[in-house]
Design a protein around this motif. Structure first.
Motif, PDB file in Angstrom:
ATOM      1  N   TYR A 103       1.421   4.041  -2.782  1.00 58.70           N
ATOM      2  CA  TYR A 103       0.769   5.304  -2.660  1.00 58.70           C
ATOM      3  C   TYR A 103       1.888   6.432  -3.004  1.00 58.70           C
ATOM      4  O   TYR A 103       1.793   7.299  -3.877  1.00 58.70           O
ATOM      5  CB  TYR A 103       0.511   5.497  -1.287  1.00 58.70           C
ATOM      6  CG  TYR A 103       0.166   6.977  -0.842  1.00 58.70           C
ATOM      7  CD1 TYR A 103      -0.995   7.436  -1.192  1.00 58.70           C
ATOM      8  CD2 TYR A 103       1.035   7.641  -0.335  1.00 58.70           C
ATOM      9  CE1 TYR A 103      -1.355   9.116  -1.020  1.00 58.70           C
ATOM     10  CE2 TYR A 103       0.735   9.196   0.067  1.00 58.70           C
ATOM     11  CZ  TYR A 103      -0.453   9.495  -0.450  1.00 58.70           C
ATOM     12  OH  TYR A 103      -0.705  10.941   0.088  1.00 58.70           O
ATOM     13  N   SER A 125      -3.429  -2.767  -3.524  1.00 61.24           N
ATOM     14  CA  SER A 125      -2.973  -3.466  -2.477  1.00 61.24           C
ATOM     15  C   SER A 125      -4.152  -4.447  -1.905  1.00 61.24           C
ATOM     16  O   SER A 125      -4.064  -5.146  -0.831  1.00 61.24           O
ATOM     17  CB  SER A 125      -2.429  -2.935  -1.068  1.00 61.24           C
ATOM     18  OG  SER A 125      -3.512  -1.969  -0.715  1.00 61.24           O
ATOM     19  N   PHE A 145      -5.582   2.860   6.863  1.00 60.72           N
ATOM     20  CA  PHE A 145      -4.387   3.364   6.106  1.00 60.72           C
ATOM     21  C   PHE A 145      -4.559   4.736   6.293  1.00 60.72           C
ATOM     22  O   PHE A 145      -3.161   5.466   5.930  1.00 60.72           O
ATOM     23  CB  PHE A 145      -4.632   3.065   4.662  1.00 60.72           C
ATOM     24  CG  PHE A 145      -3.891   1.533   4.447  1.00 60.72           C
ATOM     25  CD1 PHE A 145      -2.694   1.068   4.839  1.00 60.72           C
ATOM     26  CD2 PHE A 145      -4.962   0.480   3.803  1.00 60.72           C
ATOM     27  CE1 PHE A 145      -2.310  -0.103   4.515  1.00 60.72           C
ATOM     28  CE2 PHE A 145      -4.626  -0.738   3.437  1.00 60.72           C
ATOM     29  CZ  PHE A 145      -3.082  -1.077   4.104  1.00 60.72           C
ATOM     30  N   PHE A 158       0.719  -1.146   0.141  1.00 54.10           N
ATOM     31  CA  PHE A 158       0.065   0.061  -0.059  1.00 54.10           C
ATOM     32  C   PHE A 158       0.814   1.310  -0.253  1.00 54.10           C
ATOM     33  O   PHE A 158       0.575   2.227  -0.760  1.00 54.10           O
ATOM     34  CB  PHE A 158      -0.681   0.069   1.211  1.00 54.10           C
ATOM     35  CG  PHE A 158      -1.630   1.308   1.147  1.00 54.10           C
ATOM     36  CD1 PHE A 158      -2.774   1.488   0.679  1.00 54.10           C
ATOM     37  CD2 PHE A 158      -1.187   2.376   2.232  1.00 54.10           C
ATOM     38  CE1 PHE A 158      -3.505   2.877   0.527  1.00 54.10           C
ATOM     39  CE2 PHE A 158      -1.901   3.704   2.262  1.00 54.10           C
ATOM     40  CZ  PHE A 158      -3.115   3.840   1.654  1.00 54.10           C
ATOM     41  N   LEU A 162      -5.086   1.746  -2.427  1.00 59.54           N
ATOM     42  CA  LEU A 162      -6.255   1.055  -1.708  1.00 59.54           C
ATOM     43  C   LEU A 162      -6.328   0.000  -2.605  1.00 59.54           C
ATOM     44  O   LEU A 162      -6.771  -1.297  -2.312  1.00 59.54           O
ATOM     45  CB  LEU A 162      -7.481   1.895  -1.444  1.00 59.54           C
ATOM     46  CG  LEU A 162      -8.271   1.204  -0.151  1.00 59.54           C
ATOM     47  CD1 LEU A 162      -7.465   1.143   1.010  1.00 59.54           C
ATOM     48  CD2 LEU A 162      -9.298   2.401  -0.208  1.00 59.54           C
TER      49      LEU A 162
END
Length: 271
Positions: A40, A204, A180, A36, A201
């Motif tokens: 990102y 992952s 998260f 994640f 999001l």
């Protein structure tokens, strides 16, 4: 008693210089968290996904260190490695960097780690592979007692520091978006980039990660199955909460429950 945190090995450099340090018992969701965060920051920086985004050397991409620390020191270090503190994060780094403790029910973590040792890891010693689940559960180094003791030691060592964040695997599964966001906020992203967050999001997501691993889409051996025909050999295997009940006999569940009584209540795994 806190460990003497001297790392005199060449590995000390790998465990130093991070903006944040993610500490966990194996199979506690670390790969999910790492995927994640990498997705990102890569998306936010306009770069191709990699599990090592620090290679881009961009100021907006933090260096995050992922370690099993005390657990690896106990289970992987040989005599010379123990003397040098090979797997320990140096004390100065723990004082300086953000610490994220990722925790999972020790019973689920143990079972998943057992499966990895016997079905996935090529370097697992034969004597370990020959042990049945019940034996390894009680093993002096790899058993659930070690997991509980290690988690307690981490919490005692840095659980009250201002630079500490506790992340619960079960909460991540129940509320991934909220959790998260809290994780990113602790890393200085209180208002995360909306497009990058949505991308990370989705990327992952458990099922997507399994598909990508099966297709060999990752640039690291970390996310490669031991055998594509054996679902149990995948790094992203099941992630099921309470799945240990399908593997541990009733007697072993009772033993694990007794050991779990020693775990600090802050973890929330008392039963």
């Amino acid at each position: 008693m806190s460990p003497l945190r001297l790392n005199l090995s060449s590995r000390a450099r790998q465990l130093s210089g991070g903006d944040a340090i993610v500490v966990s018992i194996p199979k506690s969701g670390r790969t999910w968290v790492r995927a994640f965060l990498c997705a990102y920051y890569c998306k936010r920086a306009g770069k191709t996904f990699t599990l090592e985004p620090e290679k881009y050397e961009l100021p907006e991409v933090p260096r995050i260190i992922y370690t099993h620390d005390l657990f690896e020191q106990r289970t992987k270090a040989d005599l010379w490695g123990k003397v040098r503190g090979k797997y320990l994060v140096p004390a100065s780094e723990l004082r300086r960097a953000k610490i994220i403790l990722l925790a999972r029910d020790p019973r689920d973590a143990f079972v998943s780690h057992y499966v990895q040792l016997v079905r996935r890891s090529a370097d697992t010693p034969n004597e370990l592979k020959r042990k049945i689940l019940s034996e390894l559960l009680r093993d002096e180094a790899f058993g659930i007692q070690t997991i509980v003791e290690t988690m307690n030691r981490w919490l005692k060592e840095f659980g009250s520091r201002k630079n500490f964040l506790f992340v619960n695997y079960e909460k991540l599964r129940a509320e991934p978006e909220k959790t998260f966001r809290e994780l990113l906020a602790s890393l200085g992203q209180a208002s995360p980039d909306a497009d990058a967050f949505a991308y990370a999001l989705a990327f992952s997501d458990f099922e997507n990660m399994q598909k990508l691993e099966a297709a060999g889409a990752f640039d690291s051996k970390i996310l490669k199955p031991g055998d594509v025909s054996d679902p149990e050999s995948f790094k992203v295997r099941r992630g099921k909460i309470g799945g240990y009940r399908e593997y541990l006999a009733e007697e072993d569940q009772c033993y694990a429950a007794e050991v779990l009584k020693q775990l600090h209540p802050r973890f929330g795994y008392s039963s």
